[in-house]
Design a protein around this motif. Structure first.
Motif, PDB file in Angstrom:
ATOM      1  N   THR A 114      35.813  29.070  45.483  1.00 19.52           N
ATOM      2  CA  THR A 114      35.370  29.951  44.871  1.00 19.52           C
ATOM      3  C   THR A 114      36.556  30.215  43.502  1.00 19.52           C
ATOM      4  O   THR A 114      37.813  30.054  43.888  1.00 19.52           O
ATOM      5  CB  THR A 114      35.646  31.356  45.603  1.00 19.52           C
ATOM      6  OG1 THR A 114      34.307  31.298  46.633  1.00 19.52           O
ATOM      7  CG2 THR A 114      35.290  32.533  44.714  1.00 19.52           C
ATOM      8  N   ILE A 115      36.071  30.443  42.498  1.00 16.19           N
ATOM      9  CA  ILE A 115      36.984  30.680  41.258  1.00 16.19           C
ATOM     10  C   ILE A 115      36.719  32.236  40.630  1.00 16.19           C
ATOM     11  O   ILE A 115      35.839  32.489  40.397  1.00 16.19           O
ATOM     12  CB  ILE A 115      36.895  29.927  40.101  1.00 16.19           C
ATOM     13  CG1 ILE A 115      36.523  28.193  40.419  1.00 16.19           C
ATOM     14  CG2 ILE A 115      37.759  29.845  39.087  1.00 16.19           C
ATOM     15  CD1 ILE A 115      36.272  27.397  39.581  1.00 16.19           C
ATOM     16  N   SER A 116      37.877  33.075  40.828  1.00 18.75           N
ATOM     17  CA  SER A 116      37.956  34.325  40.571  1.00 18.75           C
ATOM     18  C   SER A 116      38.715  34.713  39.393  1.00 18.75           C
ATOM     19  O   SER A 116      39.778  34.197  39.287  1.00 18.75           O
ATOM     20  CB  SER A 116      38.422  35.135  41.801  1.00 18.75           C
ATOM     21  OG  SER A 116      37.594  34.962  43.108  1.00 18.75           O
ATOM     22  N   PRO A 117      38.126  35.513  38.425  1.00 18.33           N
ATOM     23  CA  PRO A 117      39.160  35.819  37.284  1.00 18.33           C
ATOM     24  C   PRO A 117      40.067  36.973  37.875  1.00 18.33           C
ATOM     25  O   PRO A 117      39.920  37.692  38.602  1.00 18.33           O
ATOM     26  CB  PRO A 117      38.105  36.483  36.283  1.00 18.33           C
ATOM     27  CG  PRO A 117      36.999  37.222  37.179  1.00 18.33           C
ATOM     28  CD  PRO A 117      37.080  36.042  38.661  1.00 18.33           C
ATOM     29  N   LEU A 118      41.500  36.715  37.190  1.00 15.47           N
ATOM     30  CA  LEU A 118      42.491  37.751  37.477  1.00 15.47           C
ATOM     31  C   LEU A 118      42.951  38.225  36.022  1.00 15.47           C
ATOM     32  O   LEU A 118      43.225  37.502  35.292  1.00 15.47           O
ATOM     33  CB  LEU A 118      43.707  37.390  37.893  1.00 15.47           C
ATOM     34  CG  LEU A 118      43.594  36.245  39.422  1.00 15.47           C
ATOM     35  CD1 LEU A 118      44.751  35.765  39.747  1.00 15.47           C
ATOM     36  CD2 LEU A 118      43.042  37.287  40.613  1.00 15.47           C
ATOM     37  N   SER A 119      42.549  39.458  35.990  1.00 17.88           N
ATOM     38  CA  SER A 119      42.840  40.407  34.539  1.00 17.88           C
ATOM     39  C   SER A 119      44.289  40.916  34.620  1.00 17.88           C
ATOM     40  O   SER A 119      44.934  41.202  35.587  1.00 17.88           O
ATOM     41  CB  SER A 119      42.010  41.565  34.297  1.00 17.88           C
ATOM     42  OG  SER A 119      40.529  40.879  34.467  1.00 17.88           O
ATOM     43  N   GLY A 120      44.970  41.050  33.527  1.00 17.54           N
ATOM     44  CA  GLY A 120      46.128  41.493  33.151  1.00 17.54           C
ATOM     45  C   GLY A 120      46.096  43.059  32.875  1.00 17.54           C
ATOM     46  O   GLY A 120      45.231  43.733  32.929  1.00 17.54           O
ATOM     47  N   PRO A 121      47.104  43.404  32.539  1.00 19.43           N
ATOM     48  CA  PRO A 121      47.111  45.213  32.437  1.00 19.43           C
ATOM     49  C   PRO A 121      46.379  45.604  31.051  1.00 19.43           C
ATOM     50  O   PRO A 121      45.887  46.828  31.066  1.00 19.43           O
ATOM     51  CB  PRO A 121      48.500  45.437  31.668  1.00 19.43           C
ATOM     52  CG  PRO A 121      49.421  44.196  32.536  1.00 19.43           C
ATOM     53  CD  PRO A 121      48.367  42.962  32.477  1.00 19.43           C
ATOM     54  N   SER A 122      46.091  44.484  30.247  1.00 18.79           N
ATOM     55  CA  SER A 122      45.167  44.811  28.983  1.00 18.79           C
ATOM     56  C   SER A 122      43.507  44.840  29.474  1.00 18.79           C
ATOM     57  O   SER A 122      42.743  45.087  28.595  1.00 18.79           O
ATOM     58  CB  SER A 122      45.658  44.036  27.919  1.00 18.79           C
ATOM     59  OG  SER A 122      44.918  42.616  28.349  1.00 18.79           O
ATOM     60  N   GLY A 123      43.130  44.242  30.520  1.00 22.37           N
ATOM     61  CA  GLY A 123      42.050  44.071  30.806  1.00 22.37           C
ATOM     62  C   GLY A 123      41.461  42.777  30.632  1.00 22.37           C
ATOM     63  O   GLY A 123      40.320  42.154  31.024  1.00 22.37           O
ATOM     64  N   GLU A 124      42.155  41.883  30.031  1.00 20.14           N
ATOM     65  CA  GLU A 124      41.757  40.485  29.592  1.00 20.14           C
ATOM     66  C   GLU A 124      42.109  39.827  30.783  1.00 20.14           C
ATOM     67  O   GLU A 124      43.165  39.789  31.394  1.00 20.14           O
ATOM     68  CB  GLU A 124      42.617  40.044  28.245  1.00 20.14           C
ATOM     69  CG  GLU A 124      42.131  40.844  27.165  1.00 20.14           C
ATOM     70  CD  GLU A 124      40.869  40.808  26.527  1.00 20.14           C
ATOM     71  OE1 GLU A 124      40.491  39.313  26.786  1.00 20.14           O
ATOM     72  OE2 GLU A 124      40.079  41.517  26.208  1.00 20.14           O
ATOM     73  N   VAL A 125      41.312  38.715  30.833  1.00 20.62           N
ATOM     74  CA  VAL A 125      41.637  37.793  31.980  1.00 20.62           C
ATOM     75  C   VAL A 125      42.522  36.720  31.716  1.00 20.62           C
ATOM     76  O   VAL A 125      42.669  35.961  30.457  1.00 20.62           O
ATOM     77  CB  VAL A 125      40.390  36.651  32.204  1.00 20.62           C
ATOM     78  CG1 VAL A 125      40.658  35.556  33.327  1.00 20.62           C
ATOM     79  CG2 VAL A 125      38.923  37.640  32.772  1.00 20.62           C
ATOM     80  N   GLU A 126      43.585  36.678  32.447  1.00 24.00           N
ATOM     81  CA  GLU A 126      44.812  35.973  31.999  1.00 24.00           C
ATOM     82  C   GLU A 126      44.975  34.738  32.907  1.00 24.00           C
ATOM     83  O   GLU A 126      45.576  33.694  32.642  1.00 24.00           O
ATOM     84  CB  GLU A 126      46.151  36.825  32.181  1.00 24.00           C
ATOM     85  CG  GLU A 126      46.086  37.887  30.941  1.00 24.00           C
ATOM     86  CD  GLU A 126      47.359  38.737  31.263  1.00 24.00           C
ATOM     87  OE1 GLU A 126      48.189  38.772  32.203  1.00 24.00           O
ATOM     88  OE2 GLU A 126      47.512  39.787  30.292  1.00 24.00           O
ATOM     89  N   LYS A 127      44.401  34.823  34.311  1.00 25.72           N
ATOM     90  CA  LYS A 127      44.655  33.748  35.143  1.00 25.72           C
ATOM     91  C   LYS A 127      43.514  33.831  35.996  1.00 25.72           C
ATOM     92  O   LYS A 127      42.605  34.717  35.753  1.00 25.72           O
ATOM     93  CB  LYS A 127      45.948  34.094  36.253  1.00 25.72           C
ATOM     94  CG  LYS A 127      47.342  34.242  35.503  1.00 25.72           C
ATOM     95  CD  LYS A 127      48.118  34.665  36.476  1.00 25.72           C
ATOM     96  CE  LYS A 127      49.662  34.627  35.705  1.00 25.72           C
ATOM     97  NZ  LYS A 127      49.815  35.500  34.580  1.00 25.72           N
ATOM     98  N   VAL A 128      43.419  32.547  36.720  1.00 29.07           N
ATOM     99  CA  VAL A 128      42.336  32.549  37.634  1.00 29.07           C
ATOM    100  C   VAL A 128      42.885  31.978  39.236  1.00 29.07           C
ATOM    101  O   VAL A 128      43.731  31.682  39.190  1.00 29.07           O
ATOM    102  CB  VAL A 128      41.212  31.387  37.416  1.00 29.07           C
ATOM    103  CG1 VAL A 128      40.417  31.754  36.121  1.00 29.07           C
ATOM    104  CG2 VAL A 128      41.795  30.026  37.171  1.00 29.07           C
ATOM    105  N   CYS A 129      42.086  32.717  39.846  1.00 27.84           N
ATOM    106  CA  CYS A 129      42.445  32.150  41.612  1.00 27.84           C
ATOM    107  C   CYS A 129      41.520  31.258  42.135  1.00 27.84           C
ATOM    108  O   CYS A 129      40.276  31.594  42.076  1.00 27.84           O
ATOM    109  CB  CYS A 129      42.666  33.556  42.375  1.00 27.84           C
ATOM    110  SG  CYS A 129      42.980  33.075  43.906  1.00 27.84           S
ATOM    111  N   LEU A 130      41.951  30.066  42.439  1.00 30.85           N
ATOM    112  CA  LEU A 130      41.107  29.008  43.303  1.00 30.85           C
ATOM    113  C   LEU A 130      41.033  29.462  44.770  1.00 30.85           C
ATOM    114  O   LEU A 130      42.350  29.447  45.287  1.00 30.85           O
ATOM    115  CB  LEU A 130      41.375  27.680  43.001  1.00 30.85           C
ATOM    116  CG  LEU A 130      41.625  27.179  41.462  1.00 30.85           C
ATOM    117  CD1 LEU A 130      41.942  25.635  41.492  1.00 30.85           C
ATOM    118  CD2 LEU A 130      40.577  27.486  40.713  1.00 30.85           C
ATOM    119  N   MET A 131      40.146  29.700  45.441  1.00 29.06           N
ATOM    120  CA  MET A 131      40.053  29.765  46.931  1.00 29.06           C
ATOM    121  C   MET A 131      39.304  28.504  47.646  1.00 29.06           C
ATOM    122  O   MET A 131      38.127  28.428  47.435  1.00 29.06           O
ATOM    123  CB  MET A 131      39.444  31.031  47.336  1.00 29.06           C
ATOM    124  CG  MET A 131      40.087  32.251  46.561  1.00 29.06           C
ATOM    125  SD  MET A 131      39.157  34.069  46.955  1.00 29.06           S
ATOM    126  CE  MET A 131      39.242  34.056  48.397  1.00 29.06           C
TER     127      MET A 131
END
Length: 319
Positions: A114-131
């Motif tokens: 599973t690849i999930s988006p991780l958003s920063g304080p601005s709401g923009e996706v800055e990272k992703v998490c691979l599960m």
């Protein structure tokens, strides 16, 4: 102060849980630099979090399909939505050795991802998490079931002794070839043959030796046929061959090659060395047979003519 202590304790529990959970967790920035690498990943890769942090994932794992994963991550970041890939689509992302004793027959760990988006304080996706989920037990069980079903399907269509098609399956193909001729009119020939004096083989050397002769006959037949030809065990010591796109003269060439190979070969059994011959009948299909059974009867008549003519020979129906 107490509130800050609660926050610190909660963070500690969260980190401890992420480290001990039986799921691989990898956080990447959008340049694929590793930001987090939990205990599951350390245990199965042999690489500690401190060693891999800020490294580009593809540099550490060059066998990961870069173009494929890049497309997946780009879509997740652009759409801000999760993506999922099962082991059936791609067996694994990380080529980890399988360490589960129950599924020890599998060399590598099967994985769902599973690849999930991780958003920063601005709401923009800055990272992703691979599960990364270890689904080796599920995959191994399903693969074993598929192999068993394939084996059952094969057993239902093949003769157990020879590995050739059994009578019912082979007859169905004769019927299909008959219908193909009726539609397209292409030359096609049918061959029926059996082992000469096979009863004497059984009476003299026993049924086990007789089985060896039957298996030898099947093997030699297969080795002397083209890829498009289909052979089957019709019953006992009798066999059949479908020769598509082949007239009677072409079939005779093939049959003579098989007959001569049988005549010259020796079957080594635990009882004795056995030499034997076969008789063969050919029927090129014409407009006269009203169904495939009449076509088979023509090949049978040619076979009996070969036997009546002295055995160890090839006869063409009507000649």
């Amino acid at each position: 102060m107490a509130f800050k202590q609660v926050e610190a304790d909660s963070f500690h529990w969260l980190v401890d849980m992420l480290e001990s959970v039986e799921v691989g967790l990898v956080v990447l920035d959008l340049d694929f630099r590793v930001q987090a690498w939990n205990g599951f990943m350390e245990n199965h890769s042999g690489i500690t979090a401190s060693r891999i942090r800020e490294k580009v994932l593809f540099d550490v794992f060059p066998n990961i399909p870069k173009a494929w994963l890049s497309r997946k991550v780009d879509a997740v970041a652009l759409l801000n939505t999760r993506a999922f890939t099962s082991w059936e689509q791609r067996p694994y992302l990380f080529k980890f050795r399988n360490t589960r004793p129950i599924t020890g027959t599998e060399e590598y760990m099967f994985q769902n991802l599973t690849i999930s988006p991780l958003s920063g304080p601005s709401g923009e996706v800055e990272k992703v998490c691979l599960m990364v989920y270890d689904v080796t037990n599920i995959a191994s069980s399903k693969r074993a079931l598929e192999r068993a079903n394939a084996q059952l399907a094969k057993l239902s269509t093949t003769d157990r002794l020879t590995g050739l098609l059994n009578r019912g399956t082979w007859e169905n193909l004769v019927d299909a070839e008959y219908e193909r001729y009726r539609r397209y009119g292409h030359a096609t020939s049918l061959v029926m043959f059996d082992i000469d004096h096979f009863k004497k083989v059984n009476d003299s050397y026993g049924h086990l030796a007789g089985d060896e002769v039957i298996k030898h006959t099947a093997d030699l037949t297969k080795n002397n046929l083209r890829q498009s030809d289909t052979s089957g065990r019709y019953g006992g010591e009798e066999f059949g061959i479908i020769l598509p796109e082949t007239d009677a003269e072409g079939a005779q060439v093939i049959c003579e090659r098989i007959r001569e190979a049988m005549e010259k070969s020796v079957v080594e059994t635990s009882v004795a060395s056995i030499q034997y011959t076969i008789s063969m009948g050919i029927a090129e299909l014409s407009d006269k047979p009203e169904n495939y059974m009449q076509w088979m009867q023509q090949a049978d008549k040619a076979l009996y003519a070969a036997k009546a003519g002295g055995r160890n020979r090839v006869k063409i129906f009507g000649r």
